[in-house]
Design a protein around this motif. Structure first.
Motif, mmCIF file in Angstrom:
data_model
loop_
_atom_site.group_PDB
_atom_site.id
_atom_site.type_symbol
_atom_site.label_atom_id
_atom_site.label_comp_id
_atom_site.label_asym_id
_atom_site.label_seq_id
_atom_site.Cartn_x
_atom_site.Cartn_y
_atom_site.Cartn_z
ATOM 1 N N SER A 124 0.835 -1.191 0.000
ATOM 2 C CA SER A 124 0.000 0.000 0.000
ATOM 3 C C SER A 124 0.872 1.243 0.000
ATOM 4 O O SER A 124 1.958 1.252 0.597
ATOM 5 C CB SER A 124 -0.927 0.018 1.214
ATOM 6 O OG SER A 124 -1.723 1.191 1.243
ATOM 7 N N ILE A 125 0.409 2.304 -0.659
ATOM 8 C CA ILE A 125 1.106 3.573 -0.570
ATOM 9 C C ILE A 125 0.714 4.257 0.741
ATOM 10 O O ILE A 125 -0.267 3.873 1.378
ATOM 11 C CB ILE A 125 0.771 4.502 -1.758
ATOM 12 C CG1 ILE A 125 -0.726 4.884 -1.724
ATOM 13 C CG2 ILE A 125 1.138 3.858 -3.065
ATOM 14 C CD1 ILE A 125 -1.075 5.965 -2.718
ATOM 15 N N GLY A 126 1.495 5.251 1.150
ATOM 16 C CA GLY A 126 1.197 5.983 2.380
ATOM 17 C C GLY A 126 2.263 5.849 3.432
ATOM 18 O O GLY A 126 2.081 6.320 4.564
ATOM 19 N N ALA A 127 3.392 5.188 3.107
ATOM 20 C CA ALA A 127 4.473 5.067 4.084
ATOM 21 C C ALA A 127 4.987 6.448 4.456
ATOM 22 O O ALA A 127 5.163 7.325 3.602
ATOM 23 C CB ALA A 127 5.600 4.211 3.516
ATOM 24 N N GLN A 128 5.213 6.656 5.741
ATOM 25 C CA GLN A 128 5.692 7.952 6.258
ATOM 26 C C GLN A 128 4.740 9.081 5.854
ATOM 27 O O GLN A 128 5.162 10.221 5.622
ATOM 28 C CB GLN A 128 7.114 8.236 5.751
ATOM 29 C CG GLN A 128 8.122 7.148 6.005
ATOM 30 C CD GLN A 128 8.276 6.802 7.478
ATOM 31 O OE1 GLN A 128 8.165 7.675 8.345
ATOM 32 N NE2 GLN A 128 8.534 5.525 7.765
ATOM 33 N N GLN A 133 5.344 7.171 -1.423
ATOM 34 C CA GLN A 133 6.090 6.040 -0.885
ATOM 35 C C GLN A 133 5.135 4.899 -0.548
ATOM 36 O O GLN A 133 4.033 5.121 -0.030
ATOM 37 C CB GLN A 133 6.865 6.445 0.373
ATOM 38 C CG GLN A 133 7.928 7.498 0.152
ATOM 39 C CD GLN A 133 8.756 7.746 1.397
ATOM 40 O OE1 GLN A 133 9.195 6.791 2.039
ATOM 41 N NE2 GLN A 133 8.968 9.005 1.737
ATOM 42 N N ALA A 134 5.590 3.697 -0.835
ATOM 43 C CA ALA A 134 4.802 2.499 -0.552
ATOM 44 C C ALA A 134 5.573 1.584 0.390
ATOM 45 O O ALA A 134 6.797 1.666 0.505
ATOM 46 C CB ALA A 134 4.466 1.762 -1.841
ATOM 47 N N SER A 135 4.847 0.720 1.064
ATOM 48 C CA SER A 135 5.466 -0.287 1.927
ATOM 49 C C SER A 135 4.737 -1.606 1.738
ATOM 50 O O SER A 135 3.636 -1.647 1.175
ATOM 51 C CB SER A 135 5.415 0.143 3.392
ATOM 52 O OG SER A 135 4.074 0.289 3.828
ATOM 53 N N GLN A 188 0.379 -1.743 9.935
ATOM 54 C CA GLN A 188 1.825 -1.539 9.919
ATOM 55 C C GLN A 188 2.161 -0.183 10.567
ATOM 56 O O GLN A 188 1.558 0.837 10.219
ATOM 57 C CB GLN A 188 2.340 -1.580 8.481
ATOM 58 C CG GLN A 188 3.849 -1.726 8.372
ATOM 59 C CD GLN A 188 4.289 -1.810 6.917
ATOM 60 O OE1 GLN A 188 4.148 -0.838 6.186
ATOM 61 N NE2 GLN A 188 4.814 -2.961 6.519
ATOM 62 N N PRO A 189 3.125 -0.162 11.516
ATOM 63 C CA PRO A 189 3.434 1.085 12.243
ATOM 64 C C PRO A 189 3.847 2.238 11.337
ATOM 65 O O PRO A 189 3.461 3.388 11.573
ATOM 66 C CB PRO A 189 4.578 0.668 13.177
ATOM 67 C CG PRO A 189 4.426 -0.802 13.335
ATOM 68 C CD PRO A 189 3.894 -1.293 12.030
ATOM 69 N N GLN A 190 4.634 1.963 10.298
ATOM 70 C CA GLN A 190 5.118 3.039 9.436
ATOM 71 C C GLN A 190 4.155 3.408 8.312
ATOM 72 O O GLN A 190 4.455 4.294 7.511
ATOM 73 C CB GLN A 190 6.485 2.679 8.843
ATOM 74 C CG GLN A 190 6.495 1.483 7.918
ATOM 75 C CD GLN A 190 6.762 0.187 8.647
ATOM 76 O OE1 GLN A 190 6.441 0.048 9.825
ATOM 77 N NE2 GLN A 190 7.363 -0.773 7.944
ATOM 78 N N ASN A 191 3.004 2.713 8.231
ATOM 79 C CA ASN A 191 2.032 3.009 7.174
ATOM 80 C C ASN A 191 0.628 2.693 7.685
ATOM 81 O O ASN A 191 0.209 1.537 7.711
ATOM 82 C CB ASN A 191 2.343 2.201 5.917
ATOM 83 C CG ASN A 191 1.460 2.578 4.738
ATOM 84 O OD1 ASN A 191 0.501 3.330 4.881
ATOM 85 N ND2 ASN A 191 1.782 2.050 3.569
ATOM 86 N N ASN A 192 -0.111 3.722 8.066
ATOM 87 C CA ASN A 192 -1.451 3.529 8.610
ATOM 88 C C ASN A 192 -2.446 3.020 7.577
ATOM 89 O O ASN A 192 -3.540 2.577 7.920
ATOM 90 C CB ASN A 192 -1.968 4.840 9.211
ATOM 91 C CG ASN A 192 -1.217 5.247 10.466
ATOM 92 O OD1 ASN A 192 -0.683 4.397 11.178
ATOM 93 N ND2 ASN A 192 -1.162 6.554 10.735
ATOM 94 N N ASN A 193 -2.085 3.103 6.304
ATOM 95 C CA ASN A 193 -2.970 2.610 5.246
ATOM 96 C C ASN A 193 -2.857 1.109 5.024
ATOM 97 O O ASN A 193 -3.691 0.530 4.322
ATOM 98 C CB ASN A 193 -2.663 3.321 3.925
ATOM 99 C CG ASN A 193 -3.130 4.766 3.914
ATOM 100 O OD1 ASN A 193 -4.095 5.101 4.582
ATOM 101 N ND2 ASN A 193 -2.436 5.608 3.178
ATOM 102 N N LEU A 194 -1.821 0.497 5.579
ATOM 103 C CA LEU A 194 -1.552 -0.917 5.299
ATOM 104 C C LEU A 194 -2.062 -1.799 6.440
ATOM 105 O O LEU A 194 -1.497 -1.813 7.535
ATOM 106 C CB LEU A 194 -0.053 -1.143 5.089
ATOM 107 C CG LEU A 194 0.382 -2.580 4.763
ATOM 108 C CD1 LEU A 194 -0.395 -3.130 3.567
ATOM 109 C CD2 LEU A 194 1.877 -2.628 4.492
ATOM 110 N N ASN A 195 -3.124 -2.525 6.179
ATOM 111 C CA ASN A 195 -3.682 -3.488 7.125
ATOM 112 C C ASN A 195 -3.449 -4.899 6.602
ATOM 113 O O ASN A 195 -3.572 -5.157 5.405
ATOM 114 C CB ASN A 195 -5.179 -3.249 7.319
ATOM 115 C CG ASN A 195 -5.481 -1.877 7.884
ATOM 116 O OD1 ASN A 195 -4.808 -1.418 8.794
ATOM 117 N ND2 ASN A 195 -6.498 -1.214 7.331
ATOM 118 N N TYR A 196 -3.147 -5.826 7.495
ATOM 119 C CA TYR A 196 -2.852 -7.200 7.101
ATOM 120 C C TYR A 196 -3.224 -8.147 8.226
ATOM 121 O O TYR A 196 -3.267 -7.758 9.402
ATOM 122 C CB TYR A 196 -1.362 -7.350 6.747
ATOM 123 C CG TYR A 196 -0.426 -7.027 7.896
ATOM 124 C CD1 TYR A 196 0.045 -8.034 8.736
ATOM 125 C CD2 TYR A 196 -0.017 -5.716 8.144
ATOM 126 C CE1 TYR A 196 0.893 -7.751 9.800
ATOM 127 C CE2 TYR A 196 0.824 -5.419 9.198
ATOM 128 C CZ TYR A 196 1.282 -6.445 10.026
ATOM 129 O OH TYR A 196 2.111 -6.155 11.082
#
Length: 347
Positions: A124-128, A133-135, A188-196
């Motif tokens: 997902s994009i949204g890192a930092q 940026q993506a993570s 994910q701590p560094q990307n609030n958009n990334l859920n897993y």
């Protein structure tokens, strides 16, 4: 008709039909290795007193992309708000061991034991807090047993000159695999958009019963086959149905599944054959009910998985066959592609 009565009427119909047509039993198929292999793949080969052991491996790959817009259009063309682009890729390796036994010339029992290795990557994009940026996050299960199945096949009409062989297929699947319910969803701590998910399921989490009919007909040089089935998932109470703390016990009613397929096969020679087929499974929505609450539909849990299949089998000797099959997904809910290798051994 209420939903809960549909599987009962379907099963009752299939139970009555065999006794009406049992007297019309015809002849057995030819015993050439290539033709026998096709019958075996369609659960239509019944040799009294024969055991068959079938080890196999299947690899399936799928990916999906999602674009989420949270905002509004200004001046008809400028989007103001949050844009989230995500991608999920999944790899599943299934090691299976099937065993069947035919006590008579028209009855077969069996068991299927799968072992799954799953690995999924969530992007997902949204890192930092940046849209540039993506993570990604990898999740795997390191190998676990799946849902073990018991099989029962009954041929109530043997193939004749003017009619096909008809087989009544039954399967009971137990929830021995990792249930998909109650698995915690993490961010994910560094990307609030990334859920897993914290783990990956290897089973359906409920008991199920599948019944259906299949047919197979030799029309030299081709062999025609097809099937229709209905899967009823039994309601089950589990200790946790929440994907977030705290735990909440409740009932699960997984969506029932209607399936069908058809195809044709060609015996190239006495050892080798090719198959071409189509199959589709349509599943209803899953419902959850927390203790003391009402039923809630899980949005997006219904599915329609359709695929084209191409297969090849080679009879290495009178007791061993090598079978490979490739499936290409035609709908979003089906794997992009799937390939399997099996080696049935009869004795």
């Amino acid at each position: 008709m209420p939903r809960k009565y549909v599987p009962l009427v379907f099963c009752a119909t299939l139970a009555i039909v065999p006794w009406q047509v049992r007297a019309a039993v015809g002849s057995k198929p030819p015993q050439e290795g290539s033709v026998a292999s096709i019958y075996q793949q369609q659960n239509a080969l019944f040799v009294p007193g024969q055991f068959t052991i079938e080890p196999g491996i299947t690899y399936a790959y799928s990916d999906s992309n999602a674009l989420t817009l949270n905002g509004f259009l200004a001046l008809g063309s400028i989007f103001l708000g949050n844009i989230n682009v995500s991608k999920i890729t999944s790899n599943i390796e299934t090691f299976s061991l099937d065993g069947t036994y035919s006590p008579t010339g028209n009855f077969q029992i069996g068991v299927d034991v799968p072992y799954l290795l799953r690995q999924s990557t969530y992007e997902s994009i949204g890192a930092q807090n940046s849209t540039a940026q993506a993570s990604e996050q990898d999740v795997s299960n390191n190998g676990q047993i799946g849902d073990v199945s018991l099989l029962l096949n009954y041929e109530f009409l043997g193939e004749g000159e003017d009619y096909p062989a008809l087989i009544w297929n039954n399967q009971v699947k137990s929830p021995t695999g990792r249930s998909p319910y109650g698995i915690q969803i993490l961010t994910q701590p560094q990307n609030n958009n990334l859920n897993y998910p914290a783990a990956l399921a290897t089973g359906n989490g409920v008991w199920s019963y599948t019944t259906g009919l299949s047919f197979i007909k030799t029309t030299s040089p081709a062999i025609l086959f097809g099937n229709i089935s209905y899967t009823y998932n039994f309601r089950r109470h589990i200790s946790n149905i929440n994907s977030q703390p705290p735990s909440a016990p409740g009932d699960v009613s997984a969506g029932n599944i209607f399936g069908f397929g058809f195809g044709t096969a060609f015996a190239i020679n006495d050892k080798m054959s090719m198959t071409f087929g189509y199959n589709e499974k349509i599943a209803q929505e899953t419902r959850l009910r927390p203790d003391g609450g009402g039923w809630q539909n899980i949005v997006g849990s219904n599915s329609n998985a359709a695929a084209l299949a191409l297969g090849m089998s080679y009879a290495m000797n009178s007791s061993t066959t090598f079978v490979t099959n490739v499936e290409i997904g035609l709908t979003r809910d089906a794997p992009n592609f799937q390939i399997s290798f099996k080696v049935p051994y009869a004795f």
